[in-house]
Write an enzyme that holds these catalytic residues in place. Sequence first.
Site, PDB file in Angstrom:
ATOM      1  N   ASN A   7       0.869  -1.170   0.000  1.00 29.62           N
ATOM      2  CA  ASN A   7       0.000   0.000   0.000  1.00 29.62           C
ATOM      3  C   ASN A   7       0.908   1.223   0.000  1.00 29.62           C
ATOM      4  O   ASN A   7       1.458   1.603   1.028  1.00 29.62           O
ATOM      5  CB  ASN A   7      -0.896  -0.032   1.247  1.00 29.62           C
ATOM      6  CG  ASN A   7      -1.888   1.116   1.270  1.00 29.62           C
ATOM      7  OD1 ASN A   7      -1.822   2.026   0.440  1.00 29.62           O
ATOM      8  ND2 ASN A   7      -2.807   1.076   2.215  1.00 29.62           N
ATOM      9  N   ARG A  91      -2.692  -2.042  -3.350  1.00 31.90           N
ATOM     10  CA  ARG A  91      -3.956  -1.364  -3.114  1.00 31.90           C
ATOM     11  C   ARG A  91      -3.964  -0.097  -3.963  1.00 31.90           C
ATOM     12  O   ARG A  91      -2.997   0.674  -3.948  1.00 31.90           O
ATOM     13  CB  ARG A  91      -4.061  -0.974  -1.638  1.00 31.90           C
ATOM     14  CG  ARG A  91      -5.263  -0.120  -1.398  1.00 31.90           C
ATOM     15  CD  ARG A  91      -5.217   0.539  -0.058  1.00 31.90           C
ATOM     16  NE  ARG A  91      -6.406   1.335   0.118  1.00 31.90           N
ATOM     17  CZ  ARG A  91      -6.428   2.508   0.711  1.00 31.90           C
ATOM     18  NH1 ARG A  91      -5.323   3.026   1.195  1.00 31.90           N
ATOM     19  NH2 ARG A  91      -7.551   3.167   0.842  1.00 31.90           N
TER      20      ARG A  91
END
Length: 406
Positions: A7, A91
């Site tokens: 992420n 992500r």
Amino acid sequence: MKVLVMNAGSSSLKYQLYDMKDESVLASGRVERIGMDSSIVTHEPADKAEVRDVSEILDHVTAVKRVIDMLLHPEHGILSDISQIEAVGHRVVHGGEVFKSSVLVTTEVKQEIKRLFDLAPLHNPAHMMGISAVEANMPNVPQAVVFDTAFHQTMPEASYLYPIPKVLYRRHKIRRYGFHGTSHSYVSAQAAALLEQPLASLKMITAHIGNGASCTAILDGKSFDTSMGMTPLEGLMMGTRSGDLDPAIVPFVMNKEDLTLNEVNSMLNKHSGMLAVSGLSSDMREITEAMAEGDKNARLAFDMYTYRLRKYIGAYAAGMNGVDVLVFTAGVGENSVVLRQAVCEGLTFLGIELDAAKNAERSKEARYISTEASRVKVLVVPTNEELLIARDTYELAMAAGTEQHS
Ligand code: ADP
């Protein structure tokens, strides 16, 4: 197969290394203060002590290199060779209308993510830096992207359009997208599994209540409506975001307070919500503690927060002509006994009956907190967005591998 989940933010990068054999986390960690002096890498191997390393990391390429160094480290490491990482999943906040599910990264996919920079200027450019940094360090590893918006792409037009001139949708794709989709998707599937009923047979409302908060109505197993809109500012009152308000306030405040667009944007995203009302904190723990000590502003913030959430739950029950299951998740939803109690107390007319003892239990497991007699089942389901990213990445990489070999 080992899958690395990433992420990437503008100055940070969080990671988890999964062994997909049993979906265990082998190591996790984060790089903070990328681009500044004294960047910090915190690496947490599953069975060894946490390590912290402070150095200068000027860009994401170096940050990923440091993560790899940690994973390969003779003492703190987990891997003997980088080739043991067989896929990387990222992500990505905004997938626009293009991405309705997770996909493997290709040149076209990267171009599309870049085209979406306008819709998520704070997030998508950072995710792209993460993707490029992995490419630079591990050029042959397949990468997948998992979008926060994808789950909500099933919303009908009546849910996703704004009642404003249609030309704005055609020209600029101004519409409601919704976020936290990975979480809503994960917890709804977990809840259906716990109930031993197909998700498609349940009218479900999932409340993801963390620093950011959103509520989703799930009908026929698909997102039917969700409270966040074109950006994560719409919907529920949050830690520092206002959520819904009269849009006419924006020009009014700009005029009266002589503020720029950026300043108003920052006020509504970073200086509103619970923080503004309580004048104290955006953190639910601090609010409930202050409330217990009699702080009136903290009480007001809490009451507004829970009232607005209750209104959304009521609206979605009306939108679906009923509700069978209510799920609480994320930091506040999973942990705040008083929040769940305050929300459910006002929803008895829907057939919601909380079991006070079950609600007060502390557990990391998915569980019921409603009484046997409660017509609507109320559940707490810990979210795990990283696991869903790992699963999607694994499936996409496996499917691509099978294709290549057939
Ligand atoms: P993010 O949206 O950043 O992922 P989280 O889902 O971690 O956020 O949620 C953070 C919120 O959860 C904070 O407001 C924090 O106060 C709240 N929280 C965490 N633990 C508790 C707890 N035990 N009781 C009440 N609130 C909690």
